[in-house]
Design a protein around this motif. Sequence first.
Motif, PDB file in Angstrom:
ATOM      1  N   THR A  11       0.831  -1.624   0.263  1.00 34.88           N
ATOM      2  CA  THR A  11      -0.236  -0.006  -0.085  1.00 34.88           C
ATOM      3  C   THR A  11       1.193   1.552   0.368  1.00 34.88           C
ATOM      4  N   ALA A  12       1.993   1.229   1.114  1.00 42.83           N
ATOM      5  CA  ALA A  12       2.517   2.678   0.703  1.00 42.83           C
ATOM      6  C   ALA A  12       3.513   2.327  -0.687  1.00 42.83           C
ATOM      7  N   ASP A  13       3.580   1.809  -1.236  1.00 45.48           N
ATOM      8  CA  ASP A  13       5.065   1.562  -2.226  1.00 45.48           C
ATOM      9  C   ASP A  13       3.471   1.876  -3.523  1.00 45.48           C
ATOM     10  N   CYS A  14       2.459   1.926  -3.441  1.00 43.90           N
ATOM     11  CA  CYS A  14       0.864   2.277  -4.332  1.00 43.90           C
ATOM     12  C   CYS A  14       1.472   3.736  -4.505  1.00 43.90           C
ATOM     13  N   VAL A  15       1.723   4.041  -2.998  1.00 44.69           N
ATOM     14  CA  VAL A  15       1.182   5.509  -2.916  1.00 44.69           C
ATOM     15  C   VAL A  15       2.114   6.663  -3.210  1.00 44.69           C
ATOM     16  N   LEU A  16       3.875   5.773  -3.093  1.00 48.68           N
ATOM     17  CA  LEU A  16       4.835   6.385  -4.139  1.00 48.68           C
ATOM     18  C   LEU A  16       4.374   6.426  -4.998  1.00 48.68           C
ATOM     19  N   LEU A  17       4.353   5.669  -5.903  1.00 46.83           N
ATOM     20  CA  LEU A  17       4.721   5.073  -7.327  1.00 46.83           C
ATOM     21  C   LEU A  17       2.965   6.439  -7.952  1.00 46.83           C
ATOM     22  N   PHE A  18       1.870   5.892  -7.244  1.00 43.18           N
ATOM     23  CA  PHE A  18       0.827   5.956  -8.337  1.00 43.18           C
ATOM     24  C   PHE A  18       0.415   8.227  -8.094  1.00 43.18           C
ATOM     25  N   ALA A  19       1.208   8.471  -7.141  1.00 44.93           N
ATOM     26  CA  ALA A  19       0.589   9.912  -6.077  1.00 44.93           C
ATOM     27  C   ALA A  19       1.963  10.405  -6.463  1.00 44.93           C
ATOM     28  N   GLY A  20       3.288   9.827  -5.620  1.00 42.86           N
ATOM     29  CA  GLY A  20       4.247  10.385  -5.717  1.00 42.86           C
ATOM     30  C   GLY A  20       4.923  10.499  -6.750  1.00 42.86           C
ATOM     31  N   GLY A  21       4.728   9.532  -7.656  1.00 40.71           N
ATOM     32  CA  GLY A  21       5.910   9.324  -9.000  1.00 40.71           C
ATOM     33  C   GLY A  21       7.279   9.336  -9.016  1.00 40.71           C
ATOM     34  N   ALA A  22       7.327   8.405  -6.996  1.00 42.09           N
ATOM     35  CA  ALA A  22       8.949   8.067  -6.703  1.00 42.09           C
ATOM     36  C   ALA A  22       9.659   6.830  -7.760  1.00 42.09           C
ATOM     37  N   PRO A  23      10.855   7.483  -8.678  1.00 43.78           N
ATOM     38  CA  PRO A  23      11.814   6.840  -9.135  1.00 43.78           C
ATOM     39  C   PRO A  23      11.854   5.088  -8.294  1.00 43.78           C
ATOM     40  N   GLY A  24      12.425   4.527  -8.413  1.00 44.67           N
ATOM     41  CA  GLY A  24      13.276   3.137  -7.981  1.00 44.67           C
ATOM     42  C   GLY A  24      11.932   2.189  -7.508  1.00 44.67           C
ATOM     43  N   VAL A  25      10.649   2.193  -7.377  1.00 43.27           N
ATOM     44  CA  VAL A  25       9.768   2.775  -6.602  1.00 43.27           C
ATOM     45  C   VAL A  25       9.086   0.487  -7.347  1.00 43.27           C
ATOM     46  N   PHE A  26       8.787  -0.564  -6.889  1.00 40.63           N
ATOM     47  CA  PHE A  26       8.795  -1.817  -7.834  1.00 40.63           C
ATOM     48  C   PHE A  26       7.927  -1.912  -6.585  1.00 40.63           C
ATOM     49  N   PRO A  27       5.994  -1.822  -6.440  1.00 43.82           N
ATOM     50  CA  PRO A  27       4.852  -2.642  -5.441  1.00 43.82           C
ATOM     51  C   PRO A  27       5.344  -3.605  -5.842  1.00 43.82           C
ATOM     52  N   VAL A  28       4.912  -4.780  -4.520  1.00 40.37           N
ATOM     53  CA  VAL A  28       4.763  -6.095  -4.938  1.00 40.37           C
ATOM     54  C   VAL A  28       3.828  -6.796  -4.035  1.00 40.37           C
ATOM     55  N   ASP A  29       2.623  -7.173  -5.587  1.00 40.16           N
ATOM     56  CA  ASP A  29       1.338  -7.772  -4.712  1.00 40.16           C
ATOM     57  C   ASP A  29       2.229  -9.150  -4.586  1.00 40.16           C
ATOM     58  N   THR A  30       0.539  -9.487  -5.179  1.00 46.21           N
ATOM     59  CA  THR A  30       0.059 -11.496  -4.680  1.00 46.21           C
ATOM     60  C   THR A  30       0.988 -11.670  -6.397  1.00 46.21           C
ATOM     61  N   HIS A  31       0.681 -11.362  -7.348  1.00 48.14           N
ATOM     62  CA  HIS A  31       1.191 -12.003  -8.501  1.00 48.14           C
ATOM     63  C   HIS A  31       2.915 -11.506  -8.925  1.00 48.14           C
TER      64      HIS A  31
END
Length: 265
Positions: free
Chosen positions: A158-178
């Motif tokens: 959840t934290a990483d998705c916010v960083l990526l999709f809202a913050g646009g932070a580079p180098g963030v790779f959220p890990v879900d089940t897939h």
Amino acid sequence: MADEPAENIAGGDDSRPTTFASGADPTQAALVVDRLGELYWQKTYGGRAAFECLVRTVLSQNTSDKASQPAHDALMQRYGAAADDLAAALADADQDVLADTISMAGLYNQKSATIIRIADRVCEEYGGADGFDAFVREGDPDAVRAALLDMTGVGPKTADCVLLFAGGAPGVFPVDTHVHRIARRMGIAPAAADHEAVRAALEAAVPDAACGFGHTAMIQFGREYCTARDPACLDDPAACPLAEHCDRVGVDAATGAVVDPADAD
């Protein structure tokens, strides 16, 4: 190249096409992401409203987009349409009413309590949704991640998705089940790695610019090809467009057995 679904994965169309090259001496993980980019899309993300993105990702926990999307839409219609501040509206929400509103997402009592608790904290610490949005966009990504993880009910994905999709932070790779399944099955993360270890392995091996679309494209690949129980390679390795990059850990075509990579010999 495929178009990314508008109502899932990234939670909207706040993305921009980009180009990516895996480099002169790419890792196996970078080659996988490069191929996924050719198969699906190469994009950068960022710009979504951070608090809404956080709420949306909480709704998506332990359920599918098919279930969480209607819950998000219903929540926004009830609490976001006329509110000046979504966080304030949700902080003041009656939990029973909120739970009923998001019931299609599953675990609605737990999720409604989490959303109200987070909304109250966002109002107290950031002055509302706008202040939280600014913190996510402008703050140091490590500090933002730490603050998000300090919120009860917010995990690493959840934290990483916010960083990526809202913050646009580079180098963030959220890990879900897939992503957790595929990275270990392909051999680009240790077979016994937990979600955080998979994230660390991918973020270390994949160029920063490719981590965002690596996440969304790998999810789509998991839905279309590398499913949990019946991956495309099981009957015919040639049926998988990433076969040449995959170690097929836990997949035995000879016996038809598919096990979690951590349980493979």
